[in-house]
Design an enzyme around this catalytic site. Structure first.
Site, PDB file in Angstrom:
ATOM      1  N   SER A  12      -5.385  37.073 -39.328  1.00  0.00           N
ATOM      2  CA  SER A  12      -6.518  37.036 -38.174  1.00  0.00           C
ATOM      3  C   SER A  12      -6.437  38.637 -37.873  1.00  0.00           C
ATOM      4  CB  SER A  12      -5.824  36.335 -37.197  1.00  0.00           C
ATOM      5  OG  SER A  12      -4.609  36.451 -36.738  1.00  0.00           O
ATOM      6  N   ALA A  15     -10.057  41.689 -41.332  1.00  0.00           N
ATOM      7  CA  ALA A  15     -10.724  41.311 -42.475  1.00  0.00           C
ATOM      8  C   ALA A  15     -10.851  39.758 -42.350  1.00  0.00           C
ATOM      9  CB  ALA A  15      -9.739  41.732 -44.033  1.00  0.00           C
ATOM     10  N   GLN A  46      -5.153  53.764 -34.974  1.00  0.00           N
ATOM     11  CA  GLN A  46      -5.278  54.588 -34.005  1.00  0.00           C
ATOM     12  C   GLN A  46      -6.861  55.335 -34.176  1.00  0.00           C
ATOM     13  OE1 GLN A  46      -1.874  57.058 -33.298  1.00  0.00           O
ATOM     14  NE2 GLN A  46      -0.644  55.658 -32.692  1.00  0.00           N
ATOM     15  N   GLY A  47      -6.590  56.065 -35.193  1.00  0.00           N
ATOM     16  CA  GLY A  47      -7.800  57.014 -35.761  1.00  0.00           C
ATOM     17  C   GLY A  47      -9.203  56.514 -35.357  1.00  0.00           C
ATOM     18  N   GLY A  48      -9.408  55.578 -36.370  1.00  0.00           N
ATOM     19  CA  GLY A  48     -10.533  55.032 -36.245  1.00  0.00           C
ATOM     20  C   GLY A  48     -11.241  54.404 -37.475  1.00  0.00           C
ATOM     21  N   GLU A 114     -10.579  63.720 -39.450  1.00  0.00           N
ATOM     22  CA  GLU A 114      -9.142  63.531 -39.886  1.00  0.00           C
ATOM     23  C   GLU A 114      -9.068  64.122 -41.033  1.00  0.00           C
ATOM     24  OE1 GLU A 114      -8.573  59.374 -39.807  1.00  0.00           O
ATOM     25  OE2 GLU A 114      -8.273  59.097 -37.645  1.00  0.00           O
ATOM     26  N   ASP A 221       2.666  39.177 -48.352  1.00  0.00           N
ATOM     27  CA  ASP A 221       2.788  37.434 -48.558  1.00  0.00           C
ATOM     28  C   ASP A 221       1.528  37.316 -49.393  1.00  0.00           C
ATOM     29  OD1 ASP A 221       4.520  37.593 -46.683  1.00  0.00           O
ATOM     30  OD2 ASP A 221       3.617  36.550 -45.081  1.00  0.00           O
ATOM     31  N   HIS A 242       2.279  57.874 -44.283  1.00  0.00           N
ATOM     32  CA  HIS A 242       1.417  58.766 -43.470  1.00  0.00           C
ATOM     33  C   HIS A 242       2.563  59.767 -43.032  1.00  0.00           C
ATOM     34  CE1 HIS A 242      -0.595  59.843 -39.944  1.00  0.00           C
ATOM     35  NE2 HIS A 242      -1.511  59.048 -40.218  1.00  0.00           N
ATOM     36  N   ARG A 289      -3.891  62.952 -47.378  1.00  0.00           N
ATOM     37  CA  ARG A 289      -2.458  62.571 -46.992  1.00  0.00           C
ATOM     38  C   ARG A 289      -1.262  62.472 -47.901  1.00  0.00           C
ATOM     39  NH1 ARG A 289      -3.496  57.097 -43.772  1.00  0.00           N
ATOM     40  NH2 ARG A 289      -4.563  58.534 -42.221  1.00  0.00           N
ATOM     41  N   GLU A 374      -6.291  45.056 -46.433  1.00  0.00           N
ATOM     42  CA  GLU A 374      -5.333  45.690 -47.062  1.00  0.00           C
ATOM     43  C   GLU A 374      -4.638  44.889 -48.139  1.00  0.00           C
ATOM     44  OE1 GLU A 374      -2.726  47.711 -44.429  1.00  0.00           O
ATOM     45  OE2 GLU A 374      -1.383  48.320 -45.948  1.00  0.00           O
ATOM     46  N   ARG A 385      -5.900  56.680 -50.578  1.00  0.00           N
ATOM     47  CA  ARG A 385      -6.887  56.362 -49.584  1.00  0.00           C
ATOM     48  C   ARG A 385      -7.187  57.398 -48.583  1.00  0.00           C
ATOM     49  NH1 ARG A 385      -6.903  54.256 -44.116  1.00  0.00           N
ATOM     50  NH2 ARG A 385      -4.578  54.142 -43.952  1.00  0.00           N
TER      51      ARG A 385
HETATM   52  P1  FAD Z   1      -4.046  43.027 -40.618  1.00  0.00           P
HETATM   53  O1  FAD Z   1      -4.534  43.371 -39.436  1.00  0.00           O
HETATM   54  O2  FAD Z   1      -2.289  43.627 -41.143  1.00  0.00           O
HETATM   55  O3  FAD Z   1      -3.623  41.352 -40.199  1.00  0.00           O
HETATM   56  C1  FAD Z   1      -2.918  40.585 -41.397  1.00  0.00           C
HETATM   57  C2  FAD Z   1      -2.908  39.172 -41.034  1.00  0.00           C
HETATM   58  O4  FAD Z   1      -2.337  38.407 -41.787  1.00  0.00           O
HETATM   59  C3  FAD Z   1      -2.205  39.008 -39.679  1.00  0.00           C
HETATM   60  O5  FAD Z   1      -2.892  38.115 -38.755  1.00  0.00           O
HETATM   61  C4  FAD Z   1      -0.782  38.047 -40.238  1.00  0.00           C
HETATM   62  O6  FAD Z   1      -0.403  37.361 -39.330  1.00  0.00           O
HETATM   63  C5  FAD Z   1      -1.559  37.262 -41.225  1.00  0.00           C
HETATM   64  N1  FAD Z   1      -0.350  36.962 -42.238  1.00  0.00           N
HETATM   65  C6  FAD Z   1       0.108  37.701 -43.126  1.00  0.00           C
HETATM   66  N2  FAD Z   1       0.922  36.947 -43.836  1.00  0.00           N
HETATM   67  C7  FAD Z   1       0.621  35.700 -43.422  1.00  0.00           C
HETATM   68  C8  FAD Z   1       1.144  34.431 -44.163  1.00  0.00           C
HETATM   69  N3  FAD Z   1       1.941  34.260 -45.122  1.00  0.00           N
HETATM   70  N4  FAD Z   1       0.721  33.384 -43.597  1.00  0.00           N
HETATM   71  C9  FAD Z   1      -0.331  33.362 -42.340  1.00  0.00           C
HETATM   72  N5  FAD Z   1      -0.522  34.571 -41.957  1.00  0.00           N
HETATM   73  C10 FAD Z   1      -0.270  35.614 -42.299  1.00  0.00           C
HETATM   74  N6  FAD Z   1      -6.789  52.304 -40.855  1.00  0.00           N
HETATM   75  C11 FAD Z   1      -8.165  52.948 -40.585  1.00  0.00           C
HETATM   76  O7  FAD Z   1      -8.960  52.751 -41.335  1.00  0.00           O
HETATM   77  N7  FAD Z   1      -8.114  53.644 -39.500  1.00  0.00           N
HETATM   78  C12 FAD Z   1      -6.893  53.610 -38.675  1.00  0.00           C
HETATM   79  O8  FAD Z   1      -7.204  54.567 -37.749  1.00  0.00           O
HETATM   80  C13 FAD Z   1      -5.691  53.185 -39.079  1.00  0.00           C
HETATM   81  N8  FAD Z   1      -4.601  53.366 -38.328  1.00  0.00           N
HETATM   82  C14 FAD Z   1      -3.598  52.570 -38.587  1.00  0.00           C
HETATM   83  C15 FAD Z   1      -2.541  52.979 -37.909  1.00  0.00           C
HETATM   84  C16 FAD Z   1      -1.236  52.053 -38.098  1.00  0.00           C
HETATM   85  C17 FAD Z   1      -0.136  52.222 -37.167  1.00  0.00           C
HETATM   86  C18 FAD Z   1      -1.217  51.282 -39.048  1.00  0.00           C
HETATM   87  C19 FAD Z   1       0.122  50.469 -39.332  1.00  0.00           C
HETATM   88  C20 FAD Z   1      -2.415  51.256 -40.071  1.00  0.00           C
HETATM   89  C21 FAD Z   1      -3.574  51.844 -39.722  1.00  0.00           C
HETATM   90  N9  FAD Z   1      -4.539  51.638 -40.477  1.00  0.00           N
HETATM   91  C22 FAD Z   1      -5.758  52.434 -40.294  1.00  0.00           C
HETATM   92  C23 FAD Z   1      -4.543  50.875 -41.693  1.00  0.00           C
HETATM   93  C24 FAD Z   1      -5.382  49.545 -40.917  1.00  0.00           C
HETATM   94  O9  FAD Z   1      -5.034  49.245 -39.784  1.00  0.00           O
HETATM   95  C25 FAD Z   1      -4.904  48.194 -41.929  1.00  0.00           C
HETATM   96  O10 FAD Z   1      -5.017  48.732 -43.282  1.00  0.00           O
HETATM   97  C26 FAD Z   1      -5.957  47.259 -41.575  1.00  0.00           C
HETATM   98  O11 FAD Z   1      -6.010  46.919 -40.301  1.00  0.00           O
HETATM   99  C27 FAD Z   1      -5.621  45.799 -42.220  1.00  0.00           C
HETATM  100  O12 FAD Z   1      -6.128  44.801 -41.741  1.00  0.00           O
HETATM  101  P2  FAD Z   1      -6.168  43.379 -42.387  1.00  0.00           P
HETATM  102  O13 FAD Z   1      -7.046  42.614 -41.803  1.00  0.00           O
HETATM  103  O14 FAD Z   1      -6.220  43.569 -43.822  1.00  0.00           O
HETATM  104  O15 FAD Z   1      -4.400  42.837 -42.149  1.00  0.00           O
HETATM  105  C1  SIN Z   2      -4.560  57.787 -38.290  1.00  0.00           C
HETATM  106  O1  SIN Z   2      -4.939  57.611 -37.153  1.00  0.00           O
HETATM  107  O2  SIN Z   2      -4.010  58.621 -38.681  1.00  0.00           O
HETATM  108  C2  SIN Z   2      -4.160  56.567 -39.192  1.00  0.00           C
HETATM  109  C3  SIN Z   2      -5.611  56.508 -39.842  1.00  0.00           C
HETATM  110  C4  SIN Z   2      -5.564  55.906 -41.001  1.00  0.00           C
HETATM  111  O3  SIN Z   2      -4.697  55.361 -41.571  1.00  0.00           O
HETATM  112  O4  SIN Z   2      -6.791  55.514 -41.683  1.00  0.00           O
END
Ligand code: FAD
Ligand code: SIN
Length: 519
Positions: A12, A15, A46-48, A114, A221, A242, A289, A374, A385
């Site tokens: 959730s 994506a 954070q960044g966007g 950035e 997972d 990072h 990076r 991700e 990336r």
């Molecule tokens: P997530 O948001 O990680 O969600 C994963 C979901 O899967 C969660 O709901 C979790 O509970 C669920 N899940 C996982 N395994 C299971 C399972 N086995 N069963 C059921 N549910 C499960 N990217 C940018 O482009 N810009 C930014 O500024 C940026 N800043 C960042 C800052 C930080 C601190 C971090 C950690 C990352 C940052 N990134 C940034 C990267 C970006 O945030 C992530 O790559 C992106 O949000 C991933 O989204 P997602 O939907 O793929 O996964």
């Molecule tokens: C950051 O805000 O520096 C993170 C941005 C990213 O991971 O893309």
């Protein structure tokens, strides 16, 4: 319990929620998420999100920046498609209720810059963009009558022909996904979810390492499930560190100091307050990076110290407090006033560029199984990336996957002959402490031997040590009732194995993969 849904979504974050909202008008959607719905990397961003919104910038420049950061091995067509689609996907986020900051006049988005970006093109919401995106999407999903969101449901494995008793190998041509088995963490029951289409949106695997900016749920997972199901995975050697996480050793996850701060003028400095990036790259603190993280790693090794500094003082008090309120408050809470003090920083595992290999439509090598965000590998990031391209990739591929799923789902029947999970004869695992200790050992191994700088010997050592942990954990798994921590540990081990295997196979230093033996 057995459930049948048209579209099953695991995860959730940005994506999973984006996909769910798009397919919801066409059928019943169930989102499984292993913790609280809002918990995931998305809310920590954070960044966007990077996008070309105005004529002062151009698609060509964003494409070029992405290709350069990716170190020559991005899939160019994917890069072009993603970047050209970006403005439409941004407008949809706004329609779902996500707020991005506007400039002073209030008629244009305020844009940040950035590392690796040649222009100001990062849409943001102060320095807590991810929290705002997650809030907006989650509220929209909760309002939708066709979406059921189930928290504390841990997907264990995707269901394929293997569960019907057929032999499935990585050479089996037409592996199909029929849904997932999931552990209800409140009742410890393992349920069967049958679906026409399944989307994995399970996020990253930062917890393979000791120091990571990713939340505890990031345990790879989805990647591990596809590995067990014999699907195709790719590019896992490209773990992104990072450069600037706040040095505060006891804190997990490591708190991020956004790269946007360097975009606004903050400068990396050594322990004597001297700049050092001129030794490594002419783009200085705003180089991509991989280069900045390696430079910091090298400076830390040269000085024998655990951290360096980010000096943000030149940005000015007003801009720091108003533009970076989360970072300002966080640092202040541990005695660092960023308007007066330099910020202690060190690199931390942050983002997995590789993952479940998908095509342009977001479909994996396993039929009816899509992946986005991700956990997937689209080809956009290549070897490294570009900052803020991850949230973008997630919305673009959630959209593509949704369009493909809507096209396909009516022709797919539920596989009702799938048996329920067999948990007979398993004893209750009372040795929780073993799981915690093994996880720590694994993280140490990966941090010591498979970090920013690698070598053949280090990779071999990691592989040998991991092998022992793997055997011990499989033995525990075969005797135990399945729990979430045990399942996560197995998944982390599988991910670590895959990172090492792919790192050993990559015989060239490119992007984030850097080995002393290949210099
Ligand atoms: P997530 O948001 O990680 O969600 C994963 C979901 O899967 C969660 O709901 C979790 O509970 C669920 N899940 C996982 N395994 C299971 C399972 N086995 N069963 C059921 N549910 C499960 N990217 C940018 O482009 N810009 C930014 O500024 C940026 N800043 C960042 C800052 C930080 C601190 C971090 C950690 C990352 C940052 N990134 C940034 C990267 C970006 O945030 C992530 O790559 C992106 O949000 C991933 O989204 P997602 O939907 O793929 O996964
Ligand atoms: C950051 O805000 O520096 C993170 C941005 C990213 O991971 O893309």
């Amino acid at each position: 319990m057995r459930y049948e849904v048209d579209f099953l979504v695991v995860g959730s974050g940005i994506a999973g929620l984006s996909f769910a909202l798009k397919v919801a008008p066409y059928g019943k959607v169930c989102i499984l998420t292993k913790g609280d719905a809002a918990e995931g990397s998305t809310r920590y961003a954070q960044g966007g999100i990077a996008a070309v919104m105005y004529d002062s910038d151009s698609f060509d420049k964003h494409i070029q920046d992405t290709l350069v950061a990716g170190d020559g091995i991005c899939d160019r067509e994917v890069v072009e498609m993603t970047i050209r689609e970006a403005p439409d996907r941004i407008r949809e986020l706004v329609q779902y209720g996500v707020n991005f900051d506007l400039d002073r006049k209030g008629d244009r988005f305020d844009l940040h810059r950035e590392g690796g970006h040649s222009e100001f093109r990062i849409l943001h919401h102060k320095d807590n963009t991810g929290e705002e995106i997650e809030r907006g999407l989650l509220e929209a999903a909760r309002r939708h009558p066709n979406i059921e969101l189930k928290e504390r449901q841990f997907a264990i494995d995707i269901i394929t022909q293997h569960h019907l008793g057929q032999r499935v190998t990585k050479h089996t041509p037409d592996i199909e996904c029929y849904g997932v088995y999931a552990l209800d963490c409140d009742t410890n029951r393992i349920d069967t979810y049958l679906a026409r289409v399944t989307l994995l949106a399970t996020g990253g695997m930062g917890n393979v390492y000791s120091t990571t900016t990713t939340p505890v749920i990031s345990t790879g997972d989805g990647v591990a499930m596809v590995h067990r199901a014999r699907g195709v995975l790719s590019d896992l050697e490209f773990m992104q560190f990072h450069p600037t996480s706040l040095y505060n050793p006891a804190e997990k996850p490591a708190f991020l100091i956004t790269e946007a701060m360097r975009g606004a003028g903050a400068i990396l400095k050594d322990r004597n307050g001297h700049e050092f990036m001129q030794k490594y790259d002419k783009r200085l603190s705003l180089a991509p990076r991989d280069i900045v993280a390696r430079a910091i790693d090298n400076e830390m090794k040269l000085s024998g110290k655990d951290y360096l500094y980010l000096d943000a003082r030149e940005i000015g008090k007003k801009h720091l407090i108003e533009g970076f309120p989360t970072i300002y408050a966080k640092c202040l809470s541990i005695g660092i006033d960023i308007t007066r003090d330099m910020i202690p920083i060190r690199p931390a595992a942050h983002y997995q560029c590789g993952g479940i290999k998908v095509d342009r439509r977001g479909e994996s090598s396993i039929h009816h199984l899509f992946a986005a965000g991700e956990c997937s590998c689209t080809g956009l990031h290549g070897g490294n990336r570009l900052a803020s391209n991850s949230l973008l990739e997630a919305v673009v591929y959630a959209h593509n996957a949704a369009m493909a799923a809507i096209d396909e789902y009516k022709a797919i029947d539920f596989k009702t002959e799938v048996p329920d999970w067999n948990a007979e004869g398993m004893v209750l695992n009372e040795e929780m402490v073993l799981i915690t200790q093994t996880k720590r050992e694994l993280q140490e191994i990966m941090s010591n031997y498979v970090g920013i700088v690698r070598s053949d010997l280090r990779l071999q050592r990691a592989f040998d040590r991991l092998n022992l942990i793997f055997r011990e954990t499989e033995d525990l798994y075969n005797r135990s009732v399945l729990t979430e921590p045990l399942s996560e540990l197995r998944n982390l081990i599988a991910c670590a194995y895959l990172i090492i295997k792919m790192a050993r196979a990559r015989r060239q230093n490119v992007g984030l993969h850097y080995s002393l033996d290949l210099v």
